[in-house]
Scaffold this active site. Structure first.
Site, mmCIF file in Angstrom:
data_model
loop_
_atom_site.group_PDB
_atom_site.id
_atom_site.type_symbol
_atom_site.label_atom_id
_atom_site.label_comp_id
_atom_site.label_asym_id
_atom_site.label_seq_id
_atom_site.Cartn_x
_atom_site.Cartn_y
_atom_site.Cartn_z
ATOM 1 N N HIS A 28 0.854 -1.203 0.000
ATOM 2 C CA HIS A 28 0.000 0.000 0.000
ATOM 3 C C HIS A 28 0.882 1.243 0.000
ATOM 4 C CE1 HIS A 28 0.627 0.716 4.316
ATOM 5 N NE2 HIS A 28 0.327 -0.561 4.553
ATOM 6 N N HIS A 37 4.098 1.535 2.099
ATOM 7 C CA HIS A 37 5.306 0.834 1.625
ATOM 8 C C HIS A 37 5.927 1.579 0.451
ATOM 9 C CE1 HIS A 37 2.663 -2.640 3.069
ATOM 10 N NE2 HIS A 37 3.565 -2.434 4.001
ATOM 11 N N CYS A 56 4.222 -11.748 20.377
ATOM 12 C CA CYS A 56 3.196 -11.406 19.385
ATOM 13 C C CYS A 56 3.732 -11.776 18.001
ATOM 14 C CB CYS A 56 2.868 -9.909 19.403
ATOM 15 S SG CYS A 56 1.797 -9.443 18.022
ATOM 16 N N CYS A 108 3.755 -8.628 15.459
ATOM 17 C CA CYS A 108 4.884 -7.691 15.427
ATOM 18 C C CYS A 108 6.200 -8.414 15.634
ATOM 19 C CB CYS A 108 4.720 -6.519 16.386
ATOM 20 S SG CYS A 108 3.988 -6.805 17.946
ATOM 21 N N CYS A 126 -1.539 -7.723 23.021
ATOM 22 C CA CYS A 126 -0.494 -6.977 22.312
ATOM 23 C C CYS A 126 -0.897 -5.504 22.218
ATOM 24 C CB CYS A 126 -0.290 -7.542 20.900
ATOM 25 S SG CYS A 126 0.738 -6.458 19.893
ATOM 26 N N HIS A 176 -1.404 -4.675 18.337
ATOM 27 C CA HIS A 176 -2.424 -5.348 17.531
ATOM 28 C C HIS A 176 -3.693 -5.678 18.293
ATOM 29 C CE1 HIS A 176 1.291 -5.958 15.220
ATOM 30 N NE2 HIS A 176 0.477 -5.714 14.217
ATOM 31 N N LYS A 220 -3.250 5.844 11.289
ATOM 32 C CA LYS A 220 -2.219 5.227 10.471
ATOM 33 C C LYS A 220 -2.870 4.255 9.494
ATOM 34 C CE LYS A 220 1.527 1.990 10.487
ATOM 35 N NZ LYS A 220 2.277 0.954 11.131
ATOM 36 N N LYS A 226 -3.595 -2.388 7.244
ATOM 37 C CA LYS A 226 -4.500 -3.406 6.735
ATOM 38 C C LYS A 226 -5.585 -3.698 7.778
ATOM 39 C CE LYS A 226 -4.452 -8.201 5.908
ATOM 40 N NZ LYS A 226 -3.659 -9.389 6.096
HETATM 41 N N1 MSP Z 1 9.535 -6.203 7.852
HETATM 42 C C1 MSP Z 1 9.628 -5.111 8.728
HETATM 43 C C2 MSP Z 1 10.856 -4.273 8.450
HETATM 44 C C3 MSP Z 1 12.135 -5.029 8.517
HETATM 45 S S1 MSP Z 1 13.486 -4.023 8.069
HETATM 46 C C4 MSP Z 1 14.807 -4.907 8.477
HETATM 47 C C5 MSP Z 1 8.385 -4.228 8.588
HETATM 48 N N2 MSP Z 1 7.698 -4.358 7.458
HETATM 49 S S2 MSP Z 1 6.344 -3.588 7.124
HETATM 50 O O1 MSP Z 1 5.986 -4.034 5.819
HETATM 51 O O2 MSP Z 1 5.392 -3.777 8.151
HETATM 52 O O3 MSP Z 1 6.667 -2.085 7.103
HETATM 53 C C6 MSP Z 1 7.656 -1.627 6.270
HETATM 54 C C7 MSP Z 1 7.759 -0.122 6.280
HETATM 55 O O4 MSP Z 1 6.560 0.448 5.782
HETATM 56 C C8 MSP Z 1 8.002 0.463 7.661
HETATM 57 O O5 MSP Z 1 9.033 1.417 7.574
HETATM 58 C C9 MSP Z 1 6.735 1.139 7.982
HETATM 59 O O6 MSP Z 1 6.961 2.267 8.757
HETATM 60 C C10 MSP Z 1 6.261 1.544 6.588
HETATM 61 N N3 MSP Z 1 4.860 1.845 6.609
HETATM 62 C C11 MSP Z 1 3.807 0.993 6.816
HETATM 63 N N4 MSP Z 1 2.668 1.735 6.895
HETATM 64 C C12 MSP Z 1 2.974 3.048 6.752
HETATM 65 C C13 MSP Z 1 2.237 4.222 6.653
HETATM 66 N N5 MSP Z 1 0.938 4.264 6.805
HETATM 67 N N6 MSP Z 1 2.904 5.372 6.360
HETATM 68 C C14 MSP Z 1 4.252 5.392 6.113
HETATM 69 N N7 MSP Z 1 4.969 4.299 6.201
HETATM 70 C C15 MSP Z 1 4.388 3.154 6.651
HETATM 71 O O7 MSP Z 1 8.120 -3.448 9.487
#
Ligand code: MSP
Length: 681
Positions: free
Chosen positions: A18, A21, A126, A129, A148, A151, A303, A306
């Site tokens: 999304h 990411h 958890c 996370c 958690c 979550h 925020k 999903k």
């Molecule tokens: N897999 C771990 C990261 C491991 S790095 C060694 C993880 N993955 S994640 O897919 O959940 O999140 C990845 C990144 O996307 C994180 O930096 C997270 O902050 C970012 N984002 C997820 N949702 C977000 C928003 N709504 N806004 C901005 N960034 C966000 O955590």
């Protein structure tokens, strides 16, 4: 040659891609392009985090072998990112063999240095996370099981043999690192947070699990699986050659490590600024130069996630906005490091203002006038009277200053300020054109010198700004570059190598509309329909993924269909006659307003194709802004006995899906045009 290494977090393959990411990846891509353009030998890494209990469980639920499940989601990420033309040098996957071998090598080094020992872990975990919790960190649920904090779900009780990392021994070294290197954690506020966390003391960290199978085996003890964060964080070194022969192995690793910039969301800052440097120090490796924590994209004030069902669907975004528009918005609208609210309305407004009316308009009016008044050839800077000459010089100086300022801001990762600077220069040139009125100068031959000075100044300014903005708007700037009659690529020209007036005599190319203006009402209507459809699909998916979810309380006067009630084990049927008793009709919202002192309720008048519109109340005020609902078609239970709420009569109910754990209402609607009052059967 200077080198630069920039990374993004690797994305969990337990959810679909999304905007959150895409955001970090776009920022990293822009930084990588910026550095390359300025002559840095740059390496840009992104990728996917594919191990862990959660992923194992998700694959099981889908009835797929885990590798196949993760391959599918990785492809989804790659497909969603593909249109953005990302310039990553590699896409690391934690399921790749070279990565696994290198993680084991990192482990061995830390172990050989005495920082890993075997013990017994007993506590709460958890799987969402991938974090261990103590009871102090959590609140207890109804049956006493800790919940958690992130979550809001019961934690798993884990009691097993585990390897531990001696994190407790790193407190002083970490504090010293933060104090001596103020740029290690940015922005400043985050640095303070982490410092006070570490000053509070550190416990040893459990870094293996015997009950998790989907992961990397601990060296020489394959019953144990490496803790996912140890596995995931290592990607930043494994993917550039540490502990393996990838990309030329050790030599390549030595060249790029330590990373110059590791971009992360603020939610995963602690892992990157406490665990990660400690793991590296334990293996005698240098720590990254900067970990920069950006803020979160919020949607409806929360925020995007999903679980909340409020994510921005990349397919919808892609359909209506060019990739450059999304990049521009992400970098300019969000102050890097702070949270930002995403709405399509704001995106539309900013894109129209900054791109269609701003840069796009400057490019098309300048080029069109060269076509019209100079036979399509960029004129030399002609002789003009003193005042105009002075104004042209000021424009030239303003552009030069903006270029220098842009770099200063960009080097500090102040992207929105850098772009503000570039846009002030665009406005300045635009005003110069409007004031000088070349269309009037073109009418008299004795003003030829002035006309040429004005158009040559505008062209040069445009040419410089095009090169400057290439890392942010890679597609549009290449188009403008071609239209300017230039060869090569704007993204490969160093801004400080440009000379003023170099464009004299160049034949301009075709003038194309680079950022067509978007029709706000039309685009918003389409987006609303598509979002409703994609939310409905997500609700379906959530329903499948959360069969045990408890029904949520129905919002007042909104008929909700809690996910769990649909998947109840015992079906209880109604007859067609029972169903026929419910009169469902299409209604159109004519007015919508809040009710004083009732923070959940909205009051609507709805046209059901009857003589008079009806007044209907619905408990959706926390999720919808009333003004945005006007004109929307909804489904109404039309034969419900009227009832009074807060002294107001409600003459029906609006249908909505109930999404996620909090039961967020999502209004039901139609993708096609339907007349008011049409009956649903
Ligand atoms: N897999 C771990 C990261 C491991 S790095 C060694 C993880 N993955 S994640 O897919 O959940 O999140 C990845 C990144 O996307 C994180 O930096 C997270 O902050 C970012 N984002 C997820 N949702 C977000 C928003 N709504 N806004 C901005 N960034 C966000 O955590």
């Amino acid at each position: 040659m200077n080198r630069f290494y920039v990374t993004t977090p690797i994305y969990y393959v337990n959810s679909h891609p999304h905007l959150g990411h895409l955001y970090t990846t776009l920022v990293a891509d822009t930084v990588a392009r910026y550095k390359r353009q300025r002559g840095f030998d740059t390496f840009f890494l992104t990728g996917t985090d594919e191990h862990g209990l959660n992923i194992e469980r998700a694959a099981e639920k889908n009835g797929l072998p885990v590798k196949q499940h993760v391959d599918n989601i990785v492809n989804e990420f790659k497909t969603a990112f593909a249109p953005y033309g990302l310039t990553n040098d590699h896409w690391v996957r934690t399921t790749d063999d070279y990565h696994k071998r290198a993680v084991q090598e990192l482990w061995r080094r830390a172990q050989a240095n005495g920082y890993i020992y075997k013990g017994k872990y007993e506590g709460w975990y958890c799987a969402n996370c991938n974090e261990f919790y103590t009871e102090n960190d959590t609140k207890a649920g109804d049956d006493g099981t800790p919940i958690c904090p992130t979550h809001d779900r019961p934690l798993d009780r884990v009691s097993e043999e585990s390897y531990f990392f001696k994190l407790s021994q790193f407190q002083d070294r970490l504090i010293e690192l933060y104090e001596k290197n103020p740029n290690f954690i940015r922005p400043e506020t985050r640095r303070n947070e982490v410092m006070s966390f570490v000053r509070g003391g550190l416990n040893d960290l459990s870094i293996s699990r015997v009950s998790v199978k989907w992961g990397i085996p601990v060296p020489d003890d394959p019953e144990h699986t490496v803790y996912v964060w140890f596995d995931a964080l290592s990607n930043y070194i494994t993917a550039i050659g540490f502990g393996n022969d990838q990309f030329g192995g050790e030599e390549h690793f030595q060249k790029y490590w330590p990373a110059d910039l590791q971009l992360v969301g603020k939610d995963i800052l602690r892992f990157h600024t406490v665990y990660w440097p400690a793991f590296l120090m334990a293996a005698d490796l240098p720590v990254p130069r900067t970990v920069f924590a950006h803020g979160m994209w919020l949607s409806g004030g929360r925020k995007m996630s999903k679980t909340l069902g409020n994510v921005i669907d990349l397919a919808v975004l892609r359909k209506h906005f060019t990739t450059d528009a999304v990049r521009y918005f992400c970098l300019r609208e969000m102050v890097f490091g702070q949270d930002g609210d995403f709405t399509y309305e704001t995106l539309l407004e900013r894109v129209n203002a900054g791109l269609a009316n701003g840069l796009g308009n400057l490019a098309s009016r300048t080029l069109t006038m060269i076509g019209r008044y100079c036979d399509g050839v960029v004129p030399p800077p002609g002789q003009a009277e003193a005042e105009l000459t002075a104004r042209a010089r000021e424009v030239r100086e303003a552009v030069a200053q903006a270029i220098a300022q842009f770099d200063r801001e960009f080097d500090q990762y102040n992207f929105s300020r850098a772009l503000d600077t570039a846009w002030s220069a665009i406005e300045r040139v635009d005003k110069f054109l409007s004031d000088a009125k070349p269309w009037n100068l073109a009418k008299s031959p004795d003003q030829r010198g002035s006309l040429e000075l004005v158009l040559s100044t505008a062209t040069e300014a445009l040419r410089h700004l095009t090169v400057l903005l290439a890392p942010v708007l890679p597609n549009a700037t290449e188009e403008i570059w071609q239209s300017l009659g230039e060869t090569g690529k704007a993204g490969e020209v160093a801004p400080n190598s440009l000379e003023w007036s170099e464009s004299t005599g160049k034949r301009i190319g075709e003038v194309k509309p680079i950022f067509p203006k978007l029709d706000k009402t039309k685009v918003m209507d389409e987006i609303k329909q598509e979002e409703a459809a994609s939310q409905a699909a997500r609700t379906e998916e959530n329903k499948e993924q959360q069969p045990a979810q408890a029904p949520v309380e129905a919002a007042q006067a909104v008929v909700t269909t809690p996910a769990a009630s649909l998947s109840a084990a015992e079906p209880s049927y109604i007859t067609i006659d029972d169903f026929a008793k419910v009169e469902l009709r299409v209604g159109q919202i004519l007015t919508a307003e809040r009710i004083p002192k009732a923070d959940k309720l909205l009051k609507f008048t709805i046209d059901l194709g009857e003589a008079e519109p009806r007044q209907i109340l619905a408990g959706i005020a926390q999720y919808y802004e009333p003004e945005k609902l006007i004109g929307r078609k909804v489904i109404v239970v039309a034969n419900l006995a009227p009832r009074k709420m807060r002294g107001l009569e409600s003459q029906g109910m609006i249908l909505a899906a109930s999404v996620g754990e909090e039961g967020r209402p999502v209004l039901a609607g139609f993708l096609e045009e339907v007349p008011n009052g049409a009956k649903l059967k």
